[in-house]
Design a protein around this motif. Structure first.
Motif, PDB file in Angstrom:
ATOM      1  N   VAL A 142       0.835  -1.202   0.000  1.00 20.87           N
ATOM      2  CA  VAL A 142       0.000   0.000   0.000  1.00 20.87           C
ATOM      3  C   VAL A 142       0.875   1.259   0.000  1.00 20.87           C
ATOM      4  O   VAL A 142       0.558   2.265  -0.655  1.00 20.87           O
ATOM      5  CB  VAL A 142      -0.952   0.003   1.213  1.00 20.87           C
ATOM      6  N   ALA A 143       1.981   1.182   0.740  1.00 17.63           N
ATOM      7  CA  ALA A 143       2.896   2.328   0.784  1.00 17.63           C
ATOM      8  C   ALA A 143       3.444   2.651  -0.605  1.00 17.63           C
ATOM      9  O   ALA A 143       3.508   3.819  -1.014  1.00 17.63           O
ATOM     10  CB  ALA A 143       4.040   2.053   1.759  1.00 17.63           C
ATOM     11  N   LEU A 144       3.832   1.617  -1.341  1.00 12.85           N
ATOM     12  CA  LEU A 144       4.326   1.837  -2.699  1.00 12.85           C
ATOM     13  C   LEU A 144       3.245   2.418  -3.599  1.00 12.85           C
ATOM     14  O   LEU A 144       3.501   3.308  -4.416  1.00 12.85           O
ATOM     15  CB  LEU A 144       4.836   0.514  -3.285  1.00 12.85           C
ATOM     16  N   ALA A 145       2.030   1.893  -3.457  1.00 23.21           N
ATOM     17  CA  ALA A 145       0.920   2.397  -4.266  1.00 23.21           C
ATOM     18  C   ALA A 145       0.622   3.852  -3.940  1.00 23.21           C
ATOM     19  O   ALA A 145       0.286   4.661  -4.819  1.00 23.21           O
ATOM     20  CB  ALA A 145      -0.319   1.533  -4.031  1.00 23.21           C
ATOM     21  N   CYS A 146       0.769   4.185  -2.652  1.00 24.23           N
ATOM     22  CA  CYS A 146       0.501   5.569  -2.221  1.00 24.23           C
ATOM     23  C   CYS A 146       1.511   6.543  -2.823  1.00 24.23           C
ATOM     24  O   CYS A 146       1.158   7.637  -3.267  1.00 24.23           O
ATOM     25  CB  CYS A 146       0.526   5.652  -0.694  1.00 24.23           C
ATOM     26  N   LEU A 147       2.773   6.108  -2.852  1.00 23.28           N
ATOM     27  CA  LEU A 147       3.840   7.011  -3.286  1.00 23.28           C
ATOM     28  C   LEU A 147       4.103   6.945  -4.779  1.00 23.28           C
ATOM     29  O   LEU A 147       5.016   7.602  -5.278  1.00 23.28           O
ATOM     30  CB  LEU A 147       5.129   6.686  -2.518  1.00 23.28           C
ATOM     31  N   ALA A 148       3.313   6.145  -5.522  1.00 23.68           N
ATOM     32  CA  ALA A 148       3.568   5.968  -6.955  1.00 23.68           C
ATOM     33  C   ALA A 148       3.465   7.273  -7.722  1.00 23.68           C
ATOM     34  O   ALA A 148       4.231   7.534  -8.668  1.00 23.68           O
ATOM     35  CB  ALA A 148       2.591   4.939  -7.516  1.00 23.68           C
ATOM     36  N   SER A 149       2.537   8.127  -7.339  1.00 25.74           N
ATOM     37  CA  SER A 149       2.347   9.377  -8.078  1.00 25.74           C
ATOM     38  C   SER A 149       3.364  10.444  -7.693  1.00 25.74           C
ATOM     39  O   SER A 149       3.558  11.405  -8.452  1.00 25.74           O
ATOM     40  CB  SER A 149       0.934   9.916  -7.844  1.00 25.74           C
ATOM     41  N   VAL A 150       4.006  10.273  -6.528  1.00 25.88           N
ATOM     42  CA  VAL A 150       4.937  11.299  -6.057  1.00 25.88           C
ATOM     43  C   VAL A 150       6.148  11.437  -6.979  1.00 25.88           C
ATOM     44  O   VAL A 150       6.514  12.554  -7.379  1.00 25.88           O
ATOM     45  CB  VAL A 150       5.358  11.024  -4.600  1.00 25.88           C
ATOM     46  N   PRO A 151       6.847  10.342  -7.336  1.00 22.69           N
ATOM     47  CA  PRO A 151       7.996  10.505  -8.244  1.00 22.69           C
ATOM     48  C   PRO A 151       7.612  11.146  -9.574  1.00 22.69           C
ATOM     49  O   PRO A 151       8.371  11.954 -10.117  1.00 22.69           O
ATOM     50  CB  PRO A 151       8.489   9.066  -8.445  1.00 22.69           C
ATOM     51  N   VAL A 152       6.437  10.777 -10.108  1.00 21.25           N
ATOM     52  CA  VAL A 152       6.000  11.377 -11.374  1.00 21.25           C
ATOM     53  C   VAL A 152       5.825  12.890 -11.205  1.00 21.25           C
ATOM     54  O   VAL A 152       6.261  13.689 -12.042  1.00 21.25           O
ATOM     55  CB  VAL A 152       4.684  10.728 -11.851  1.00 21.25           C
ATOM     56  N   GLY A 153       5.164  13.275 -10.097  1.00 21.52           N
ATOM     57  CA  GLY A 153       4.969  14.702  -9.836  1.00 21.52           C
ATOM     58  C   GLY A 153       6.286  15.436  -9.652  1.00 21.52           C
ATOM     59  O   GLY A 153       6.471  16.560 -10.138  1.00 21.52           O
ATOM     60  N   LEU A 154       7.247  14.794  -8.961  1.00 27.18           N
ATOM     61  CA  LEU A 154       8.548  15.420  -8.750  1.00 27.18           C
ATOM     62  C   LEU A 154       9.319  15.551 -10.059  1.00 27.18           C
ATOM     63  O   LEU A 154      10.058  16.525 -10.257  1.00 27.18           O
ATOM     64  CB  LEU A 154       9.358  14.616  -7.725  1.00 27.18           C
ATOM     65  N   LEU A 155       9.179  14.568 -10.965  1.00 27.27           N
ATOM     66  CA  LEU A 155       9.829  14.658 -12.267  1.00 27.27           C
ATOM     67  C   LEU A 155       9.281  15.843 -13.064  1.00 27.27           C
ATOM     68  O   LEU A 155      10.030  16.589 -13.700  1.00 27.27           O
ATOM     69  CB  LEU A 155       9.636  13.356 -13.050  1.00 27.27           C
ATOM     70  N   VAL A 156       7.955  16.003 -13.034  1.00 29.35           N
ATOM     71  CA  VAL A 156       7.346  17.149 -13.714  1.00 29.35           C
ATOM     72  C   VAL A 156       7.831  18.451 -13.081  1.00 29.35           C
ATOM     73  O   VAL A 156       8.147  19.425 -13.776  1.00 29.35           O
ATOM     74  CB  VAL A 156       5.805  17.054 -13.652  1.00 29.35           C
ATOM     75  N   PHE A 157       7.898  18.457 -11.760  1.00 29.07           N
ATOM     76  CA  PHE A 157       8.363  19.645 -11.040  1.00 29.07           C
ATOM     77  C   PHE A 157       9.815  19.959 -11.409  1.00 29.07           C
ATOM     78  O   PHE A 157      10.174  21.120 -11.638  1.00 29.07           O
ATOM     79  CB  PHE A 157       8.237  19.410  -9.536  1.00 29.07           C
ATOM     80  N   ALA A 158      10.653  18.919 -11.492  1.00 29.21           N
ATOM     81  CA  ALA A 158      12.051  19.118 -11.857  1.00 29.21           C
ATOM     82  C   ALA A 158      12.171  19.682 -13.264  1.00 29.21           C
ATOM     83  O   ALA A 158      13.035  20.535 -13.547  1.00 29.21           O
ATOM     84  CB  ALA A 158      12.818  17.802 -11.749  1.00 29.21           C
ATOM     85  N   SER A 159      11.303  19.233 -14.172  1.00 23.20           N
ATOM     86  CA  SER A 159      11.351  19.754 -15.546  1.00 23.20           C
ATOM     87  C   SER A 159      10.991  21.234 -15.597  1.00 23.20           C
ATOM     88  O   SER A 159      11.492  21.977 -16.442  1.00 23.20           O
ATOM     89  CB  SER A 159      10.409  18.951 -16.449  1.00 23.20           C
ATOM     90  N   SER A 160      10.116  21.662 -14.675  1.00 16.84           N
ATOM     91  CA  SER A 160       9.741  23.080 -14.642  1.00 16.84           C
ATOM     92  C   SER A 160      10.877  23.954 -14.132  1.00 16.84           C
ATOM     93  O   SER A 160      10.877  25.169 -14.321  1.00 16.84           O
ATOM     94  CB  SER A 160       8.504  23.289 -13.769  1.00 16.84           C
ATOM     95  N   LEU A 161      11.859  23.326 -13.454  1.00 16.00           N
ATOM     96  CA  LEU A 161      12.990  24.081 -12.909  1.00 16.00           C
ATOM     97  C   LEU A 161      14.133  24.206 -13.907  1.00 16.00           C
ATOM     98  O   LEU A 161      15.182  24.769 -13.584  1.00 16.00           O
ATOM     99  CB  LEU A 161      13.502  23.405 -11.629  1.00 16.00           C
TER     100      LEU A 161
END
Length: 583
Positions: A142-161
Motif C-alpha cells: 500500500v505504501a508503494l501504491a501511495c507514493l507511486a504518483s509522487v515521483p511522477v509529480g517530482l519529475l514534472v516539477f524538476a522539468s519546470s525548474l
C-alpha cells in the motif's frame, strides 16, 4: 532557531497521536466493541494531542519569528556599521537604489525562509517521512501504491525548474533595475518638473516597470503548464491506494481498520510534500538576499587601530600624498602642505583640481595611496575613527539635515549637550534670526533633508552643529558656494565664531572670502602649484592672478558694471579656456 525546529518536530510527533486514536476507534467500530466507555479515553487523548500539537507549532512559529527578526535587525545594524567603517568613496560608489534594495528589500526577503521554511519545512519532511514509515508498517505494498504518483509529480516539477537559475538571476536583475529607476525618478522629480521633462522621464520610469512586468509574466506563463500538471499529479495518492487497498482487503491481507487508516494516511501525506515544492522559490530568494547582503558586508573597511594615538596640538601636515579613486587614475600627485596650529589656510583652484579630495583626505573619508596625513603629529591612520572624528569638524557645501527638529539637528554635533549649549551654538552661528520667526522655534521640524529651510539656513545649522562639536580642526568645503549675499554675510560671521582658536582649512569658491588667510594653497591638476598670501600669489602665481581677475570681473558684472582693461579681459579668457579644457 534550533528550539523552533525541535518544537516543530515535537508538534509533528504529537500530531501522529490523533491518527492513532482514530485508528483504534475504527478498529473497535469494525469489531463491534465501540462504546462511550471504551472510546472516551481515545477521544480525550486525541483532543489533548491535537491541542498540544497546535501549542507546540505556535511555540515553534513564535521562536522562529523572534529568531528571524533578530537576525534581520542584526544584519541591518551590521550593514550600517559597515557603511560607517568603509571609505566614503566605497559607499558613494553604490547607487541609492542598490543600497535601498539590499537594506530594505533583500534583507527583508530573508525573513520568510527563516521564520517559516526552516521550522515548517523541517516539520513537514519529518511528518511525510513518519507517515510513509507508518504506511510501510501497515503494508509495504500500500505504501508503494501511495507514493507511486509522487515521483511522477517530482519529475514534472524538476522539468519546470529547467533554466530556473538563469531566469531567476534575470528576474533579480530586472527587479534591481526597476528599483533604481523608481528611486531616481522620485529623487529627481523636482528637476523633471522644472525642465518640463515629465513625459520623457515618466516614459523611462514606465518603460522599466513594463519591462519588469512583461518579463515576470512571460516567466510565469512558461511554467503554468508544468506547475499545474505537477499540482494535479502530486495529490493523487488515492489513485494508487484505493485499488491496491481494495485488492489486499478482498484477498484477506488487509484488515478493514488498516485499510481505512491507509486511506487517511494517504490523504495526510500530500500536504507536507506540496509544502516542499512551495518553498523552492523562497530558498532561491533567500540565496540572492544573502549574496547581496554579503557583498555589502564584505566591503573593504578603513583599517582602524584600537589604541588612541598621541596627538600634540592641532597642526595638519600632508607629506607626499598621492591618491586615486578605486585604484583608477591618480588624481592627487605627491602633495605636501603644512597647516600650522591655529592658522587659516585656504585651498583654491579650478574646478576639478582636487581641492575637495585633499580636504576629505584630512578627515579620512579615504586613505591616501602614498604619503601621510597627520594631525598633531599623529598619522590619521594610526588613530581610531572616533578619535579622529573628535579632532575634525567637516562642513560641506550642503550638509545633510535629518527630519527632526532644529534643536536635534544641532545636537548631533554633541549628543549630550544641554538645551542651553545648543542655543549658544545656534546664536554663534546666526541661527536666531530665522529660528525666532518659526512658530515652534528650535522645536520646528526641518523636513526631509532640511527641505523646510533655505540653503543658507541649512548651512548655518550645520555650522552651529560644528560649533557645538568644538573640534580643534575645522574643514570647510566651499561653505558659501551656493548662498545669496545676505546669507553669505551671516555664514561668514558664523564661520568666524566657529574658527576662533582653531586650525582652519577652507576650500574657497569666492576668492574674496579668503584674501585674509594666513596662507593660500593653489591646487592645479592634483598638485600644489603655489602657496603664499593673497598679495604674494598675485605677484608670483599666474594661475592665481587669472583666477583673481576672473573673480573680480564676475563681481563687477554681477554689480552691473563692465570690467575695464585688457588685463581683466585677457585673464577672463585664459581662465575660460583653461577650465573649458579641464571639463
Amino acid at each position: 532557531m534550533a528550539l523552533s525546529f525541535i518544537a516543530s518536530v515535537a508538534s509533528v510527533g504529537v500530531g501522529f497521536v490523533p491518527f492513532y486514536c482514530v485508528y483504534r476507534l475504527m478498529a473497535m467500530a469494525i469489531d463491534g466493541t465501540l462504546s462511550w466507555e471504551g472510546s472516551t479515553f481515545w477521544l480525550v487523548l486525541a483532543a489533548a494531542a491535537y491541542v498540544a500539537s497546535k501549542l507546540l507549532f505556535g511555540a515553534s512559529t513564535l521562536l522562529s519569528h523572534v529568531s528571524a527578526y533578530t537576525i534581520l535587525a542584526s544584519l541591518r545594524e551590521d550593514f550600517v556599521r559597515k557603511l560607517m567603517k568603509a571609505s566614503l568613496g566605497t559607499v558613494q560608489g553604490k547607487s541609492i537604489g542598490s543600497v535601498k534594495s539590499v537594506f530594505v528589500d533583500r534583507i527583508e526577503n530573508i525573513e520568510p525562509p527563516l521564520a517559516h521554511m526552516i521550522p515548517e519545512l523541517g516539520g513537514s519532511l519529518v511528518l511525510a517521512a513518519g507517515l510513509a514509515v507508518w504506511l510501510v508498517a501497515i503494508d509495504w505494498r500500500v505504501a508503494l501504491a501511495c507514493l507511486a504518483s509522487v515521483p511522477v509529480g517530482l519529475l514534472v516539477f524538476a522539468s519546470s525548474l529547467k533554466g530556473f537559475n538563469a531566469k531567476y538571476a534575470a528576474y533579480m536583475a530586472e527587479s534591481s533595475h526597476v528599483n533604481s529607476v523608481i528611486v531616481e525618478y522620485i529623487e529627481g522629480i523636482q528637476v523633471v518638473k522644472a525642465f518640463n521633462q515629465a513625459s520623457d522621464s515618466y516614459e523611462k520610469y514606465a518603460g522599466a516597470v513594463r519591462a519588469f512586468k512583461d518579463f515576470t509574466m512571460q516567466w510565469f506563463r512558461s511554467t503554468w503548464v508544468t506547475m499545474n500538471f505537477m499540482s494535479s499529479i502530486m495529490p493523487t495518492t488515492l489513485l494508487g491506494v484505493l485499488p491496491a487497498g481494495i485488492a489486499l482487503y478482498l484477498g484477506g491481507s488487509l484488515a478493514p481498520a488498516d485499510f481505512a487508516m491507509c486511506v487517511i494516511l494517504a490523504l495526510a501525506i500530500v500536504d507536507p510534500i506540496m509544502r516542499f515544492t512551495a518553498f523552492v522559490n523562497d530558498v532561491k530568494s533567500m540565496e540572492y538576499a544573502v549574496a547581496d547582503a554579503a557583498e555589502f558586508l564584505g566591503l573593504p573597511e578603513l583599517p582602524e587601530t584600537a589604541r588612541s594615538a598621541l596627538v600634540e596640538g592641532s597642526a595638519v601636515e600632508l607629506d607626499g600624498v598621492c591618491f586615486s579613486y578605486d585604484a583608477g587614475e591618480e588624481v592627487i600627485h605627491d602633495v605636501s602642505l603644512s597647516v600650522p596650529q591655529g592658522s587659516f589656510t585656504a585651498l583654491v583652484g579650478p574646478s576639478g583640481s582636487g581641492k575637495s579630495t585633499l580636504a576629505r583626505l584630512i578627515a579620512r573619508h579615504w586613505d591616501a595611496d602614498a604619503g601621510s596625513v597627520k594631525i598633531g603629529g599623529a598619522d590619521v591612520r594610526d588613530m581610531p575613527l572616533d578619535q579622529l572624528s573628535g579632532l575634525v569638524s567637516f562642513v560641506a557645501q550642503d550638509n545633510y539635515l535629518f527630519d527632526v527638529s532644529i534643536r536635534e539637528n544641532i545636537r548631533l554635533g554633541r549628543p549630550g549637550a544641554s538645551d542651553g549649549e545648543v542655543a549658544f551654538a545656534a546664536a554663534a552661528a546666526c541661527c536666531d534670526e530665522f529660528v525666532q520667526r518659526l512658530p515652534r522655534g528650535y522645536d520646528t521640524p526641518v523636513g526631509e533633508a532640511g527641505s523646510a529651510l533655505s540653503g543658507g539656513e541649512r548651512q548655518r545649522i550645520s555650522i552651529a552643529r560644528a560649533i557645538l562639536k568644538d573640534a580643534p580642526v575645522i574643514v570647510l568645503d566651499e561653505a558659501t558656494a551656493f548662498t545669496d549675499p545676505e546669507s553669505e554675510d551671516k555664514i561668514q560671521r558664523s564661520i568666524a565664531r566657529l574658527s576662533e582658536g582653531k586650525t582652519l582649512v577652507v576650500i574657497a569658491h569666492r576668492l574674496s572670502t579668503v584674501t585674509g588667510a594666513d596662507q593660500i594653497a593653489v591646487v592645479d591638476d592634483g598638485r600644489i602649484a603655489a602657496t603664499g598670501t593673497h598679495e604674494s600669489l598675485l605677484a608670483s602665481c599666474p594661475l592665481y592672478t587669472r583666477m583673481w581677475a576672473a573673480h573680480v570681473g564676475a563681481h563687477d558684472w554681477a554689480a552691473g558694471s563692465k570690467p575695464a582693461g585688457p588685463e581683466t579681459a585677457e585673464a577672463r579668457h585664459a581662465v575660460s579656456k583653461t577650465e573649458g579644457g579641464r571639463r
